[in-house]
Design a protein around this motif. Structure first.
Motif, PDB file in Angstrom:
ATOM      1  N   GLY A  75       0.821  -1.205   0.000  1.00  0.00           N
ATOM      2  CA  GLY A  75       0.000   0.000   0.000  1.00  0.00           C
ATOM      3  C   GLY A  75       0.852   1.250   0.000  1.00  0.00           C
ATOM      4  N   PHE A  76       0.346   2.296  -0.670  1.00  0.00           N
ATOM      5  CA  PHE A  76       1.056   3.577  -0.739  1.00  0.00           C
ATOM      6  C   PHE A  76       0.762   4.372   0.538  1.00  0.00           C
ATOM      7  N   THR A  77       1.429   3.970   1.609  1.00  0.00           N
ATOM      8  CA  THR A  77       1.132   4.557   2.919  1.00  0.00           C
ATOM      9  C   THR A  77       2.034   5.722   3.277  1.00  0.00           C
ATOM     10  N   GLY A  78       3.031   6.002   2.456  1.00  0.00           N
ATOM     11  CA  GLY A  78       3.984   7.061   2.785  1.00  0.00           C
ATOM     12  C   GLY A  78       5.276   6.530   3.363  1.00  0.00           C
ATOM     13  N   ASP A  79       5.311   5.243   3.755  1.00  0.00           N
ATOM     14  CA  ASP A  79       6.537   4.631   4.249  1.00  0.00           C
ATOM     15  C   ASP A  79       7.301   4.086   3.046  1.00  0.00           C
ATOM     16  N   ALA A  80       8.157   4.917   2.461  1.00  0.00           N
ATOM     17  CA  ALA A  80       8.845   4.555   1.221  1.00  0.00           C
ATOM     18  C   ALA A  80       9.774   3.365   1.418  1.00  0.00           C
ATOM     19  N   SER A  81      10.434   3.299   2.568  1.00  0.00           N
ATOM     20  CA  SER A  81      11.375   2.196   2.807  1.00  0.00           C
ATOM     21  C   SER A  81      10.644   0.853   2.883  1.00  0.00           C
ATOM     22  N   ARG A  82       9.520   0.835   3.580  1.00  0.00           N
ATOM     23  CA  ARG A  82       8.736  -0.398   3.686  1.00  0.00           C
ATOM     24  C   ARG A  82       8.234  -0.836   2.324  1.00  0.00           C
ATOM     25  N   LEU A  83       7.755   0.120   1.533  1.00  0.00           N
ATOM     26  CA  LEU A  83       7.258  -0.207   0.205  1.00  0.00           C
ATOM     27  C   LEU A  83       8.380  -0.749  -0.667  1.00  0.00           C
ATOM     28  N   ALA A  84       9.552  -0.120  -0.586  1.00  0.00           N
ATOM     29  CA  ALA A  84      10.696  -0.582  -1.373  1.00  0.00           C
ATOM     30  C   ALA A  84      11.095  -1.999  -0.983  1.00  0.00           C
ATOM     31  N   ARG A  85      11.114  -2.282   0.315  1.00  0.00           N
ATOM     32  CA  ARG A  85      11.478  -3.632   0.767  1.00  0.00           C
ATOM     33  C   ARG A  85      10.466  -4.665   0.266  1.00  0.00           C
ATOM     34  N   SER A  86       9.201  -4.279   0.192  1.00  0.00           N
ATOM     35  CA  SER A  86       8.182  -5.207  -0.288  1.00  0.00           C
ATOM     36  C   SER A  86       8.420  -5.554  -1.753  1.00  0.00           C
ATOM     37  N   TYR A  87       8.655  -4.542  -2.569  1.00  0.00           N
ATOM     38  CA  TYR A  87       8.952  -4.791  -3.985  1.00  0.00           C
ATOM     39  C   TYR A  87      10.230  -5.603  -4.138  1.00  0.00           C
ATOM     40  N   GLU A  88      11.246  -5.249  -3.387  1.00  0.00           N
ATOM     41  CA  GLU A  88      12.528  -5.955  -3.486  1.00  0.00           C
ATOM     42  C   GLU A  88      12.400  -7.401  -3.010  1.00  0.00           C
ATOM     43  N   SER A  89      11.541  -7.640  -2.022  1.00  0.00           N
ATOM     44  CA  SER A  89      11.314  -9.007  -1.559  1.00  0.00           C
ATOM     45  C   SER A  89      10.665  -9.841  -2.655  1.00  0.00           C
ATOM     46  N   GLY A  90       9.653  -9.291  -3.307  1.00  0.00           N
ATOM     47  CA  GLY A  90       9.012 -10.009  -4.396  1.00  0.00           C
ATOM     48  C   GLY A  90       9.978 -10.277  -5.531  1.00  0.00           C
ATOM     49  N   TRP A  91      10.808  -9.279  -5.852  1.00  0.00           N
ATOM     50  CA  TRP A  91      11.785  -9.443  -6.927  1.00  0.00           C
ATOM     51  C   TRP A  91      12.800 -10.535  -6.609  1.00  0.00           C
ATOM     52  N   THR A  92      13.333 -10.521  -5.395  1.00  0.00           N
ATOM     53  CA  THR A  92      14.328 -11.528  -5.046  1.00  0.00           C
ATOM     54  C   THR A  92      13.722 -12.928  -5.011  1.00  0.00           C
ATOM     55  N   ALA A  93      12.464 -13.039  -4.597  1.00  0.00           N
ATOM     56  CA  ALA A  93      11.809 -14.350  -4.610  1.00  0.00           C
ATOM     57  C   ALA A  93      11.671 -14.872  -6.035  1.00  0.00           C
ATOM     58  N   CYS A  94      11.260 -14.011  -6.957  1.00  0.00           N
ATOM     59  CA  CYS A  94      11.136 -14.429  -8.356  1.00  0.00           C
ATOM     60  C   CYS A  94      12.513 -14.699  -8.969  1.00  0.00           C
ATOM     61  N   ARG A  95      13.478 -13.901  -8.603  1.00  0.00           N
ATOM     62  CA  ARG A  95      14.848 -14.125  -9.099  1.00  0.00           C
ATOM     63  C   ARG A  95      15.383 -15.467  -8.600  1.00  0.00           C
ATOM     64  N   MET A  96      15.069 -15.802  -7.370  1.00  0.00           N
ATOM     65  CA  MET A  96      15.508 -17.092  -6.837  1.00  0.00           C
ATOM     66  C   MET A  96      14.878 -18.244  -7.614  1.00  0.00           C
ATOM     67  N   ILE A  97      13.589 -18.131  -7.919  1.00  0.00           N
ATOM     68  CA  ILE A  97      12.935 -19.185  -8.711  1.00  0.00           C
ATOM     69  C   ILE A  97      13.621 -19.319 -10.061  1.00  0.00           C
ATOM     70  N   SER A  98      13.905 -18.184 -10.695  1.00  0.00           N
ATOM     71  CA  SER A  98      14.573 -18.212 -11.987  1.00  0.00           C
ATOM     72  C   SER A  98      15.960 -18.840 -11.885  1.00  0.00           C
ATOM     73  N   ASP A  99      16.712 -18.487 -10.849  1.00  0.00           N
ATOM     74  CA  ASP A  99      18.075 -19.013 -10.677  1.00  0.00           C
ATOM     75  C   ASP A  99      18.073 -20.511 -10.393  1.00  0.00           C
ATOM     76  N   ARG A 100      17.151 -20.973  -9.565  1.00  0.00           N
ATOM     77  CA  ARG A 100      17.205 -22.353  -9.065  1.00  0.00           C
ATOM     78  C   ARG A 100      16.309 -23.325  -9.813  1.00  0.00           C
ATOM     79  N   TRP A 101      15.214 -22.831 -10.391  1.00  0.00           N
ATOM     80  CA  TRP A 101      14.305 -23.716 -11.128  1.00  0.00           C
ATOM     81  C   TRP A 101      14.267 -23.389 -12.621  1.00  0.00           C
ATOM     82  N   GLY A 102      14.755 -22.215 -13.001  1.00  0.00           N
ATOM     83  CA  GLY A 102      14.762 -21.824 -14.405  1.00  0.00           C
ATOM     84  C   GLY A 102      13.662 -20.839 -14.759  1.00  0.00           C
ATOM     85  N   GLU A 103      13.900 -20.066 -15.796  1.00  0.00           N
ATOM     86  CA  GLU A 103      12.941 -19.042 -16.212  1.00  0.00           C
ATOM     87  C   GLU A 103      11.605 -19.644 -16.636  1.00  0.00           C
ATOM     88  N   ALA A 104      11.651 -20.780 -17.319  1.00  0.00           N
ATOM     89  CA  ALA A 104      10.403 -21.396 -17.775  1.00  0.00           C
ATOM     90  C   ALA A 104       9.541 -21.802 -16.589  1.00  0.00           C
TER      91      ALA A 104
END
Length: 394
Positions: free
Chosen positions: A318-347
């Motif tokens: 949510g756009f609550t004004g806490d920019a750091s929390r929002l950034a960590r949320s996006y970065e968490s989702g990105w790293t989770a997807c990156r991990m899937i790509s690295d360990r299981w493959g893009e497909a």
């Protein structure tokens, strides 16, 4: 016998009175509704035909020059109510329109029109504005200018031609990048809308400007529509976009284009960590950024021994004004997807996204997709992700 005849006469008289009331009570309102509908039908036809004179004969409300550049394939009004007061009236209507070559389903939005009637009994539009709970359309903010790209259409207000061309170039690079990652089972075309300012963006979204301060762009559209592609729009916040460098601009537009591509496979079952994380994964896929560079807030948390214990909830985005929390949320989702790509493959990452979206409800969707596609469980996945964060960001 006489009583029966009297009763019959009374009934006949009552029926006659009701019929007369029906002829004389509502017709003014009904007549006005029909007349306004015919007026707006002519107005819609003029928009589709790009006939400025025919449009002006229906009245004012919107300067025809403001919307002339919008390449519409269809435009129609459906009058839902008319409130008349003498020779003036206020009409509620639903406007539906499609952008030619891009929209397979129409945009639908509420409009409120004020009208006046001349001495000859002809109605004309005085104002044509968004309904109370409806968002603005771009032409409500001024004259729309258009730039066409190879895979994109850019509509802007208060922007230079070069600025709109730059957005088209970003989109034209984003579309093939998204197709390379996701596949080609989408329209492979995008519409970017660039208002003059943050306030203009907020008006197009029908929300306060404070909700989007610092957000460079958002994508609108209906999720989970598999039979007909919805009318997606990438709406830019020019104030925030101006603070990005060239790489950041490309990542943002590629991220938003990914939302357009994945829209039909994104349902109520899809958590935001997956939809936003996947869009970031595609955006950064060819950017050459290291994990520390792409996830600075999460890297800082890991360095300070504040490793997340779980993937973020939808509320964390949510756009609550806490920019750091929002950034960590996006970065968490990105790293989770990156991990899937690295360990299981893009497909497998793409298959995981699609499998989650096959569910119509959140409960059990991620769990089943992890079991079927990745051969793991949410608990095991979370532990592996936390180890991945230590390895990549520590």
């Amino acid at each position: 016998m006489a009583v029966r005849r009297s009763g019959s006469v009374l009934v006949a008289l009552l029926v006659l009175l009701v019929a007369l009331a029906g002829c004389g009570g509502r017709p003014a309102a009904d007549s006005a509704t029909a007349e306004v509908q015919r007026l707006l039908d002519r107005r819609a036809e003029a928009v589709v035909d790009r006939d400025a004179r025919a449009y002006e004969r229906t009245g004012a409300g919107t300067d025809f020059a403001d919307l002339r550049a919008v390449p519409v394939a269809a435009w129609s009004y459906r009058v839902t109510a008319v409130r008349r007061a003498g020779d003036t009236a206020t009409a509620d209507a639903e406007l539906r329109y499609r952008v030619a070559g891009y929209d397979q389903a129409p945009v639908a939005t509420g409009r409120t029109l004020r009208l006046s009637r001349d001495a000859d009994g002809r109605w004309s539009v005085v104002t044509d504005r968004p309904a109370k709970k409806s968002a603005q359309q771009l032409w409500d903010q001024g004259a729309v200018h258009l730039v066409r790209g190879r895979h994109s259409l850019v509509l802007g207000v208060g922007q230079s031609g070069q600025s709109l061309r730059d957005f088209a170039d970003l989109a034209d690079r984003a579309v093939p990048a998204v197709s390379d990652a996701w596949g080609t089972d989408w329209s492979r075309r995008v519409v970017l809308v660039v208002p003059k300012s943050l306030e203009g963006m907020a008006g197009l979204l029908g929300s306060p400007a404070s909700s989007y301060r610092g957000i460079a762009a958002v994508t609108t559209g209906e999720t989970g529509t598999r039979t007909r592609a919805p009318a997606d729009r990438i709406i830019v916040n020019p104030d925030a976009f101006a603070l990005l460098g060239g790489l950041g601009e490309q990542v943002v537009v590629t991220h938003e284009t990914t939302h357009v591509a994945t829209r039909a496979r994104t349902t109520a079952a899809t958590p935001l960590w997956l939809s936003e994380g996947y869009a970031d994964w595609v955006g950064y896929r060819a950017a050459g950024r290291t994990p520390v560079e792409a996830a600075p807030e999460l890297s800082r948390a890991v360095a300070e021994d504040r490793l997340p214990t779980a993937l973020p909830d939808d509320e964390d985005f949510g756009f609550t004004g806490d920019a750091s929390r929002l950034a960590r949320s996006y970065e968490s989702g990105w790293t989770a997807c990156r991990m899937i790509s690295d360990r299981w493959g893009e497909a497998r990452l793409g298959a995981f996204y699609r499998t989650v979206g096959e569910h119509r409800e959140r409960a059990g969707a991620v769990e089943e997709a992890m079991r079927k596609v990745l051969g793991t469980t949410p608990d095991a996945f979370t532990q592996e992700w936390r180890s991945y964060l230590r390895d990549q960001l520590g």
